[in-house]
Design a protein around this motif. Structure first.
Motif, short mmCIF file in Angstrom:
data_model
loop_
_atom_site.label_atom_id
_atom_site.label_comp_id
_atom_site.label_asym_id
_atom_site.label_seq_id
_atom_site.Cartn_x
_atom_site.Cartn_y
_atom_site.Cartn_z
N GLY A 366 0.61 -1.17 0.25
CA GLY A 366 0.31 -0.09 0.18
C GLY A 366 0.81 1.51 0.06
N GLN A 367 0.33 2.14 -0.19
CA GLN A 367 0.94 3.76 -0.39
C GLN A 367 0.14 4.89 -0.85
N LEU A 368 0.47 5.77 0.48
CA LEU A 368 -0.05 7.07 0.56
C LEU A 368 0.48 8.12 -0.47
N ARG A 369 -0.72 8.78 -0.74
CA ARG A 369 -0.11 9.60 -1.20
C ARG A 369 -0.52 10.89 -0.56
N ILE A 435 -3.28 19.59 4.34
CA ILE A 435 -3.91 19.55 3.40
C ILE A 435 -4.61 18.69 3.20
N THR A 436 -3.97 19.25 1.27
CA THR A 436 -4.99 19.78 0.08
C THR A 436 -5.48 18.17 -0.43
N HIS A 437 -4.90 17.21 -0.37
CA HIS A 437 -5.69 15.89 -0.89
C HIS A 437 -4.07 14.63 -0.18
N THR A 438 -5.37 13.54 -0.38
CA THR A 438 -5.40 12.25 0.28
C THR A 438 -5.55 11.32 -0.89
N ASP A 439 -5.58 10.02 -1.04
CA ASP A 439 -5.58 9.56 -1.68
C ASP A 439 -4.75 7.78 -0.95
#
Length: 574
Positions: A366-369, A435-439
């Motif tokens: 898994g990876q968090l961006r 924080i403007t974006h997470t996926d």
């Protein structure tokens, strides 16, 4: 005649022409009756209104260019609007060109095109017949988005800062293509390819995107980023290739290439709703941007990276809502397979500690961006907590600066404690960081094919163009801004025009002077008009000196389309 309130006139004098939108009733109040769809002519004393003259000329030089499930049409003519008819429907356009979508390949389509003048008079039809054809261009990777439940989530992710955009299958005439609809304003909404863009070991590599974006007042962004980035912001990450295509309010197209790009050719104005093939080509000698096969910008930049993330984004220049169709995204690169994908978990930022996530089976990695904006000078954030576990955080692209006000994309490899349906992200810092974006990307031993049917956020229903009134002197010339007119005859010019792909039928418009009804001009001689220019003569001899205001209200032939209103103030000399 009755005078309007000075407060209202004063505001209008400062603002110039004002366009108001009639949005109907409010909650708790009785609804207003539906607007009229047919108007009766009316002319008050001392007012001269033009009427229909000879019919417009038939369009000539009609060309039908077949594409995958669509036909691109172009013709020559000087009418303010055109009516296009085919077996699938009818639409009004204000430019000599349009595109018919959602057609069956290899099935002939008969088209009739009529010029439409200001009063709704039609010309004799120009006719054409053509058959849509499947795209035969060879790509190492391509998606033509012609399934009924686009997008395929194994291939694509839609990234946005808030829940203000959707990527869905097209509806109605826009079927058999992907629709990105957004009310996110000037912030880009980004379609991210999960398939890496891997440059060929020899020769050139290309990213191809066929789309009707950008629309009027919009922007199209094509990025090749050497790292796991999901959003498109400023500054552009180091060593990123970005092509920016913008369209101003007059329909003119502008292309910018980053880094170090130079425009090499003037770009013709975009025809609203007609798809264009944009390509970024990477060679051993530099980078090029092509529009329908012609080079429009170049750069000496030669990327040193071999693999990149491909991003396709749209944004509004003035905060409007956007609906853009995408017909194709393809690579001409080294052969690369679509990576497997697992479920997509919900991501919380600084969520409640009591959140109890449930493990997801068969997830192997898994990876968090994440994208962040620091508020002041500080050291870059190098760790983050995910489901209570501290993990290292690194820049998504090496060399990206950490500075106040700039978006900083970063990435973290997830621990197995985060292979869950609910991922809680926490920043352990005293600094103020937005924080403007997470996926989250999860992969597994058992790939989970995913599609996401839905309805576009912005519908394709045609709207009425705004009426723009202007007061001219007796010779039909404008006066210096704010100057008073001579007592005598003045001319009211009403312009209605639009750069939309299709516009609603115009039933006509009413004119009020200082609140008094002075004229009604129908525009449905043979059917609805859509645009035009009208000049109405007013005798101002008996009018009082000082401030006056004219209101022009346009009505559609469709009762569901809201009327549009324009105001213009003017002054009369004593």
């Amino acid at each position: 005649m009755k005078r309007v309130a000075f407060a209202v006139v004063g505001i209008a004098l400062v603002a110039g022409v004002i366009v108001l939108r009639d949005t109907g009733g409010s909650d708790g109040l009785p609804s207003a009756p539906p607007p009229p769809t047919k108007l009766k002519p009316f002319v008050a004393d001392q007012v001269l209104v033009p009427g229909p003259q000879t019919r417009p000329s038939t369009p000539v030089n009609v060309k039908a260019d077949p594409g995958n499930h669509r036909l691109r049409l172009a013709w020559t003519g000087e009418a303010p609007a055109y009516e296009v008819r085919w077996a699938g429907g009818v639409k009004l356009v204000t430019r000599p060109g349009t595109q018919l979508n959602g057609l069956e390949n290899d099935r002939p389509v008969d088209v009739e095109i009529r010029a439409v003048d200001e009063f709704g008079q039609r010309s004799q039809p120009a006719k054409a017949t053509a058959s849509p054809q499947a795209d035969r261009t060879e790509y190492t990777y391509a998606d033509r988005f012609d399934a009924t439940d686009e997008p395929d989530l194994q291939r694509w992710r839609l990234s946005k800062r808030t829940d203000c955009a959707r990527a869905t299958s097209g509806d109605g005439e826009d079927s058999k293509r992907l629709i990105i609809s957004s009310s996110c304003g000037t912030r880009a909404v980004t379609l991210r390819s999960r398939t890496p863009f891997v440059r060929s070991s020899d020769g050139e590599s290309r990213l191809a995107v066929e789309t009707d974006a950008p629309g009027t007042g919009g922007k199209l962004l094509l990025d090749l980023v050497p790292g796991p980035v999901s959003v498109q912001g400023d500054p552009v990450p180091p060593n990123t290739v970005r092509a920016t295509v913008s369209t101003d309010n007059s329909g003119n197209s502008i292309v910018e290439l980053t880094p170090d790009g130079t425009a090499v050719k003037a770009i013709p104005p975009a025809v609203p709703g007609v798809s264009v093939l944009w390509e970024i080509a990477l060679t051993s000698e530099g980078t090029r941007v092509l529009r329908n096969g012609e080079v429009v910008a170049t750069s000496p930049f030669v990327p040193q990276w071999r693999e990149a993330t491909a991003l396709v984004g749209i944004a509004a220049l003035a905060g409007d809502r956007i609906r853009a169709g995408i017909d194709l995204i393809g690579y001409r690169t080294a052969k690369v397979d679509v990576p497997p994908t697992g479920p997509t978990p919900q991501v919380r930022v600084d969520g409640p500690a009591a959140t109890s996530p449930h493990p997801l089976p068969d997830v192997t990695a898994g990876q968090l961006r994440i994208a962040m904006i620091p508020s002041r000078e500080s050291e870059p954030l190098t760790s983050i907590k995910v489901n209570g576990i501290a993990v290292p955080l690194r820049p998504a692209v090496e060399g990206t600066p950490w500075k106040p006000g700039a978006e900083y994309p970063a990435v973290a490899d997830l621990p197995k404690e985060a292979f869950t349906d609910n991922v809680n992200v926490q920043l352990e810092t005293q600094e103020r960081i937005q924080i403007t974006h997470t996926d989250v990307e999860l992969t597994g031993s058992k790939p989970t094919p995913q599609r996401q049917p839905g309805t576009p956020l912005v519908d394709a229903k045609p709207t009425l163009a705004d009426p723009v009134p202007e007061v001219l002197d007796a010779s039909g010339q404008p006066v210096e801004n704010g100057a008073a007119f001579n007592r005598g005859r003045v001319v009211l010019e009403v312009r209605i025009a639009a750069l939309d792909a299709a516009v609603a039928g115009l039933a006509g418009f009413e004119i009020r002077l200082d609140g008094n009804h002075i004229a009604t001009v129908p525009t449905t001689a043979d059917g609805p008009s859509a645009a035009g220019r009208w000049r109405i003569s007013l005798n101002a001899t008996a009018m009082t000196a000082g401030a006056h205001a004219i209101e022009v209200k346009a009505f559609s032939t469709d009762s569901e389309v809201h009327p549009e209103t324009g105001y213009v103030p003017f002054l009369l000399k004593p």
